[in-house]
Design an enzyme around this catalytic site. Structure first.
Site, short mmCIF file in Angstrom:
data_model
loop_
_atom_site.label_atom_id
_atom_site.label_comp_id
_atom_site.label_asym_id
_atom_site.label_seq_id
_atom_site.Cartn_x
_atom_site.Cartn_y
_atom_site.Cartn_z
N ARG A 112 0.81 -1.22 0.00
CA ARG A 112 0.00 0.00 0.00
C ARG A 112 0.84 1.27 0.00
NH1 ARG A 112 -3.75 -1.61 4.00
NH2 ARG A 112 -2.54 -0.35 5.41
N TYR A 141 -15.41 21.73 -12.20
CA TYR A 141 -15.83 20.44 -12.77
C TYR A 141 -17.08 19.95 -12.02
CZ TYR A 141 -14.88 15.50 -14.04
OH TYR A 141 -14.93 14.22 -14.50
N ASP A 154 -7.45 22.76 -9.66
CA ASP A 154 -7.60 21.66 -10.62
C ASP A 154 -6.89 22.14 -11.89
OD1 ASP A 154 -8.37 19.85 -12.58
OD2 ASP A 154 -10.37 19.56 -11.74
N LYS A 177 -6.43 12.27 -18.36
CA LYS A 177 -6.55 13.11 -19.56
C LYS A 177 -5.23 13.15 -20.32
CE LYS A 177 -10.69 13.67 -18.06
NZ LYS A 177 -11.18 14.73 -17.21
C1 LIG Z 1 -11.97 14.62 -16.12
C2 LIG Z 1 -11.68 15.66 -15.14
C3 LIG Z 1 -11.51 15.35 -13.79
C4 LIG Z 1 -11.72 13.97 -13.26
O1 LIG Z 1 -10.86 13.01 -13.75
P1 LIG Z 1 -11.28 11.46 -13.79
O2 LIG Z 1 -10.00 10.75 -13.91
O3 LIG Z 1 -12.20 11.30 -14.95
O4 LIG Z 1 -11.97 11.17 -12.48
C5 LIG Z 1 -11.22 16.38 -12.94
N1 LIG Z 1 -11.10 17.65 -13.36
C6 LIG Z 1 -11.26 17.98 -14.64
C7 LIG Z 1 -11.11 19.40 -15.05
C8 LIG Z 1 -11.57 17.01 -15.57
O5 LIG Z 1 -11.77 17.36 -16.85
#
Ligand SMILES: *Cc1c(COP(=O)(O)O)cnc(C)c1O
Length: 401
Positions: A61, A115, A187, A212
């Site tokens: 872990r 988001y 973010d 992403k």
């Molecule tokens: C897609 C996304 C997330 C979340 O990511 P996941 O891996 O799909 O949970 C968070 N913030 C933004 C701006 C995103 O586009």
């Protein structure tokens, strides 16, 4: 290898990040260490324990060189960072950051362009835990300043905003949070560490959905939180309490993605700009919300603060119906219809930010009452001329109906 000088360019840093010889051995990439149990030499060795720091085997872990290499790489790409924590998705990284920093009785200020699942997290998980969320318009610095109270502990920012793409004055927003003794969390998924140096611009915690751009191939779910000093220590302790760990196979995929990230972002940024410029000239399009596009909302701030763009932007149709928009999207041949973005393939989805917004931001960002129907495009690695031709035939198909 991972001790690349800070004055090297982003491409060089992406290639060498995390490749410490003690982890890679004689090969180029860190091997995938699949492990739960780490064996100890004898009882005395077990009793002696291990320091709770990355780079020491203890138990699965706490990771292996594969996860440590990814953490090390992401930390190295973020000037000013102490460390990085990994989570099984981008959303888990956001919830990990917020649950790591907030306690019952605290107030969270959340940017109104955040988001959508971040909003749901605040309403459905944080609120029952006694953590109150207040939303603010990130383009209105005075209202934001007035929104702080003595219980405000954390501010969640996003720039450019999901769907509406407004670029925020992140250095100013983070500085105001600091004046009020609050921790700023950004973010930073859109730009990533090579496109926006979050910590160097005053942010305390940078969150990335590695799903992403870093993954880049639409085959990975992963998230990361990078921070410095005490804030990192606190986040790390709570991530351990929550039992957060990611698979070494996923960490290896993210490391593979990092090596070509610069190249992909450069190409996607250039293609997105070409498509955005073309869309701006189409009669059916009211607004193009693309920070890299001269004259678009937020372009000046983007030029001031960012060192890169990406393929994600939105546009707004001029006075069309929901049916028109569906016909346009359904007529696209090269663009897939689906969530997520940052992969090698282009995607399109309808966006209706007014559905979730609580403050007045969306009309200010260029969305007039009669021109509300948005489309978000994620531009991939296809030839931009083909993408433009596809959009042209889809706009024609919408008009013929
Ligand atoms: C897609 C996304 C997330 C979340 O990511 P996941 O891996 O799909 O949970 C968070 N913030 C933004 C701006 C995103 O586009």
């Amino acid at each position: 290898m991972s001790d690349t000088p800070d004055d090297c360019g982003p491409g060089t840093r992406l290639v060498s990040a995390g490749r410490r010889p003690e982890w890679t051995g004689p090969v180029v990439n860190v091997p995938v260490w699949r492990a739960s149990t780490h064996l100890y030499a004898d009882s005395a060795d077990l009793a002696a324990g291990r320091p709770n720091a990355d780079g020491h085997f203890y138990y699965g872990r706490r990771g292996t060189p594969t996860q440590w290499a990814l953490c090390d790489a992401l930390t190295g790409l973020e000037p000013g960072a102490t460390g990085t924590l990994l989570y099984p998705s981008g959303l888990a990284a956001i919830s990990g950051a917020l649950l790591g920093l907030l306690d019952a009785g605290d107030v969270l200020l959340m940017s109104d362009n955040a988001y959508e699942p971040s909003r749901a997290l605040a309403e459905k998980l944080l609120a029952p835990l006694g953590i109150e969320t207040r939303w603010f318009d990130p383009l209105d610095l005075e209202a934001y300043r007035a929104a702080f109270c003595p219980r405000t502990r954390v501010v969640l920012l996003e720039s450019p905003g999901s769907l509406t793409m407004e670029v925020c004055d992140v250095p100013a927003l983070a500085a105001i949070a600091l004046q009020h003794g609050a921790i700023s969390v950004l973010d930073n998924t859109w730009a990533g560490p090579t496109g926006f140096a979050a910590l160097a611009h005053g942010v305390d915690v940078s969150v990335l959905a590695l799903t992403k751009h870093v993954g880049g191939h639409s085959d990975l779910m992963l998230g990361a939180v990078t921070a410095s000093g005490e804030v990192h220590g606190r986040l790390r302790e709570r991530a351990q309490l929550l039992g957060q760990v990611v698979s070494p196979d996923d960490a290896a995929l993210a490391l593979r993605g990092l090596r070509t990230l610069g190249l992909r972002l450069e190409r996607q940024t250039a293609s997105a700009l070409a498509v955005a410029q073309w869309l701006q000239g189409q009669a059916q399009v009211a607004h193009v919300l693309c920070p890299m596009l001269p004259g678009a909302p937020g372009h000046e701030l983007w030029l001031r603060d960012f060192t890169g763009g990406c393929g994600l932007f939105s546009f707004v149709l001029r006075g069309r119906s929901v049916g028109d928009r569906a016909r346009l999207i359904d007529a696209l041949r090269l663009f897939g219809i689906g969530f997520s973005w940052g992969g090698f393939e282009s995607l399109a989805i309808p966006v209706d930010p007014q559905r979730i917004r609580t403050s007045s931001i969306w009309p200010k960002a260029g969305w007039a009452a009669e021109d509300r129907l948005g489309v978000r495009l994620a531009i991939g690695l296809e030839d931009p001329a083909d993408l433009i031709a596809d959009l042209q035939q889809a706009l024609d198909a919408m008009d013929r109906a």
